[in-house]
Design a protein around this motif. Structure first.
Motif, short mmCIF file in Angstrom:
data_model
loop_
_atom_site.label_atom_id
_atom_site.label_comp_id
_atom_site.label_asym_id
_atom_site.label_seq_id
_atom_site.Cartn_x
_atom_site.Cartn_y
_atom_site.Cartn_z
N THR A 1 -114.10 -25.24 13.61
CA THR A 1 -114.43 -23.83 13.82
C THR A 1 -113.66 -23.27 15.01
OG1 THR A 1 -116.65 -24.20 12.91
CG2 THR A 1 -116.32 -22.20 14.22
N ILE A 2 -113.57 -24.04 16.09
CA ILE A 2 -112.82 -23.60 17.26
C ILE A 2 -111.34 -23.44 16.91
CG2 ILE A 2 -111.96 -24.35 19.51
CD1 ILE A 2 -114.80 -23.17 19.54
N ALA A 3 -110.79 -24.38 16.15
CA ALA A 3 -109.38 -24.29 15.74
C ALA A 3 -109.14 -23.04 14.90
CB ALA A 3 -108.99 -25.55 14.95
N MET A 4 -110.07 -22.73 14.01
CA MET A 4 -109.95 -21.53 13.18
C MET A 4 -109.99 -20.26 14.04
SD MET A 4 -112.28 -20.39 9.90
CE MET A 4 -113.83 -20.53 10.82
N PHE A 5 -110.93 -20.19 14.97
CA PHE A 5 -111.03 -19.02 15.85
C PHE A 5 -109.79 -18.89 16.73
CE2 PHE A 5 -115.42 -18.61 14.66
CZ PHE A 5 -115.76 -17.29 14.98
N ALA A 6 -109.29 -20.02 17.24
CA ALA A 6 -108.11 -19.98 18.10
C ALA A 6 -106.89 -19.46 17.35
CB ALA A 6 -107.84 -21.38 18.66
N PHE B 1 -105.50 -16.27 5.11
CA PHE B 1 -106.95 -16.39 5.32
C PHE B 1 -107.55 -17.45 4.40
CE2 PHE B 1 -106.56 -12.39 7.59
CZ PHE B 1 -107.55 -12.51 8.57
N ALA B 2 -107.05 -17.54 3.18
CA ALA B 2 -107.55 -18.58 2.27
C ALA B 2 -107.14 -19.97 2.77
CB ALA B 2 -107.00 -18.34 0.86
N TYR B 3 -105.92 -20.07 3.30
CA TYR B 3 -105.41 -21.36 3.79
C TYR B 3 -106.20 -21.84 5.00
CZ TYR B 3 -101.91 -24.81 5.30
OH TYR B 3 -101.26 -25.97 5.67
N ALA C 1 -117.33 -16.50 -5.41
CA ALA C 1 -116.11 -17.28 -5.18
C ALA C 1 -115.44 -16.88 -3.88
CB ALA C 1 -115.15 -17.09 -6.35
N LEU C 2 -115.59 -15.63 -3.49
CA LEU C 2 -114.97 -15.16 -2.25
C LEU C 2 -115.54 -15.88 -1.03
CD1 LEU C 2 -114.78 -11.29 -2.80
CD2 LEU C 2 -112.94 -12.96 -3.00
N PHE C 3 -116.81 -16.26 -1.12
CA PHE C 3 -117.43 -16.97 0.01
C PHE C 3 -116.74 -18.30 0.26
CE2 PHE C 3 -120.48 -20.12 1.57
CZ PHE C 3 -120.86 -19.52 2.77
N PHE C 4 -116.42 -19.03 -0.80
CA PHE C 4 -115.79 -20.34 -0.66
C PHE C 4 -114.32 -20.22 -0.29
CE2 PHE C 4 -119.41 -20.99 -3.51
CZ PHE C 4 -120.04 -22.02 -2.86
N ILE C 5 -113.69 -19.10 -0.67
CA ILE C 5 -112.26 -18.92 -0.38
C ILE C 5 -112.02 -18.31 0.99
CG2 ILE C 5 -110.13 -17.82 -1.18
CD1 ILE C 5 -111.33 -17.80 -4.00
N PHE C 6 -112.90 -17.36 1.39
CA PHE C 6 -112.66 -16.61 2.62
C PHE C 6 -113.83 -16.58 3.60
CE2 PHE C 6 -110.13 -14.39 -0.70
CZ PHE C 6 -108.85 -14.62 -0.19
N GLY C 7 -114.96 -17.19 3.26
CA GLY C 7 -116.18 -17.04 4.06
C GLY C 7 -116.01 -17.29 5.54
N GLY C 8 -115.48 -18.45 5.91
CA GLY C 8 -115.33 -18.79 7.31
C GLY C 8 -114.28 -17.96 8.02
N SER C 9 -113.12 -17.79 7.38
CA SER C 9 -112.02 -17.08 8.02
C SER C 9 -112.32 -15.60 8.23
CB SER C 9 -110.73 -17.25 7.21
OG SER C 9 -110.90 -16.81 5.88
N ILE C 10 -113.03 -14.98 7.28
CA ILE C 10 -113.39 -13.56 7.45
C ILE C 10 -114.41 -13.41 8.57
CG2 ILE C 10 -114.55 -11.61 6.36
CD1 ILE C 10 -111.67 -12.00 5.46
N TYR C 11 -115.38 -14.32 8.64
CA TYR C 11 -116.34 -14.29 9.74
C TYR C 11 -115.62 -14.42 11.08
CZ TYR C 11 -119.85 -15.85 13.07
OH TYR C 11 -120.62 -15.99 14.20
N ALA C 12 -114.68 -15.36 11.16
CA ALA C 12 -113.93 -15.57 12.40
C ALA C 12 -113.13 -14.32 12.76
CB ALA C 12 -113.00 -16.78 12.25
N PHE C 13 -112.51 -13.70 11.77
CA PHE C 13 -111.69 -12.51 12.03
C PHE C 13 -112.55 -11.36 12.56
CE2 PHE C 13 -110.00 -8.42 10.64
CZ PHE C 13 -108.76 -8.42 11.26
N ILE C 14 -113.68 -11.10 11.91
CA ILE C 14 -114.53 -9.97 12.31
C ILE C 14 -115.07 -10.17 13.72
CG2 ILE C 14 -116.73 -8.80 11.85
CD1 ILE C 14 -116.18 -9.26 8.85
N LEU D 1 -104.33 -12.06 16.01
CA LEU D 1 -104.72 -10.77 16.56
C LEU D 1 -103.86 -10.38 17.76
CD1 LEU D 1 -108.61 -11.10 16.28
CD2 LEU D 1 -107.16 -9.49 15.03
N LEU D 2 -103.30 -11.37 18.43
CA LEU D 2 -102.39 -11.11 19.55
C LEU D 2 -100.96 -10.86 19.08
CD1 LEU D 2 -103.67 -13.77 22.14
CD2 LEU D 2 -103.97 -11.29 22.25
#
Length: 200
Positions: A41-46, A17-19, A170-183, A52-53
């Motif tokens: 953003t699309i690449a991250m969601f994909a 998730f950090a990567y 610090a969590l926002f910068f490390i995981f902000g986008g990926s956690i949003y995408a996951f949820i 998830l699959l």
């Protein structure tokens, strides 16, 4: 379960998730922010969708780059629509402030809230269905309308995540986008399955 194995698996997913969040930031900057944000953003969601699959063994960098290149123009076309709506909202806010028509804030804020909910589904629909931009805009809106429960749980999860990250910025910068995408991707896929089940 072996405690050591569980710890290793947890650390592995934290690293993933950090990567992917780092790749999202870097590829957004690579596209000059304006043209890089939506493809990244699309690449991250994909990629999150693939996880998830159950396809967690995919090479992260290569898969991310593949989606980034493949969906570059289509995602930026979607970005034009999103930016257009955001621009209209900004103009409306400025107009209201100049004219003192404070009562119009209520319908405007209602529209803004609806638009935020719409965005929850827009990227998941993009990566889950093979649709042209007009079709995915329409389908994302319809899916949002018929899935208020999923939207409610998205809001709850995102609000909880926001408060955690507010206390640990610090969590926002490390995981902000990926956690949003996951949820949002996780909840959206549940909504997609329910719709598919009903249609059958």
């Amino acid at each position: 379960m072996n405690p050591g194995g569980a710890i290793y698996t947890t650390l592995e997913w934290i690293t993933r998730f950090a990567y992917i969040n780092l790749l999202w930031i870097l590829f957004t900057l690579t596209g000059g922010i304006l043209f890089g944000f939506f493809p990244a953003t699309i690449a991250m969601f994909a990629l999150v969708r693939q996880w998830l699959l159950g396809k967690s063994s995919l090479p992260v960098m290569a898969t991310f780059w593949s989606y980034y290149k493949k969906e570059f123009w289509k995602s930026n076309l979607l970005g034009l629509f999103v930016c257009f709506i955001v621009g209209l909202i900004y103009i409306d806010i400025q107009y209201i402030q100049m004219t003192d028509l404070e009562w119009t804030y209520i319908p405007l804020f209602a529209f803004m809230l609806l638009f935020v909910f719409y965005l929850f589904y827009l990227f998941p629909v993009f990566v889950h269905f093979d649709l042209k931009v007009p079709g995915l805009l329409r389908n994302a809106f319809l899916i949002m309308l018929v899935n208020p429960v999923s939207t409610f749980f998205m809001v709850i999860c995102l609000v909880c995540t926001f408060f955690v990250m507010r206390y640990i910025p610090a969590l926002f910068f490390i995981f902000g986008g990926s956690i949003y995408a996951f949820i949002t991707m996780w909840m959206s896929m549940h909504a997609f399955r329910r719709i598919a089940g009903k249609s059958q």
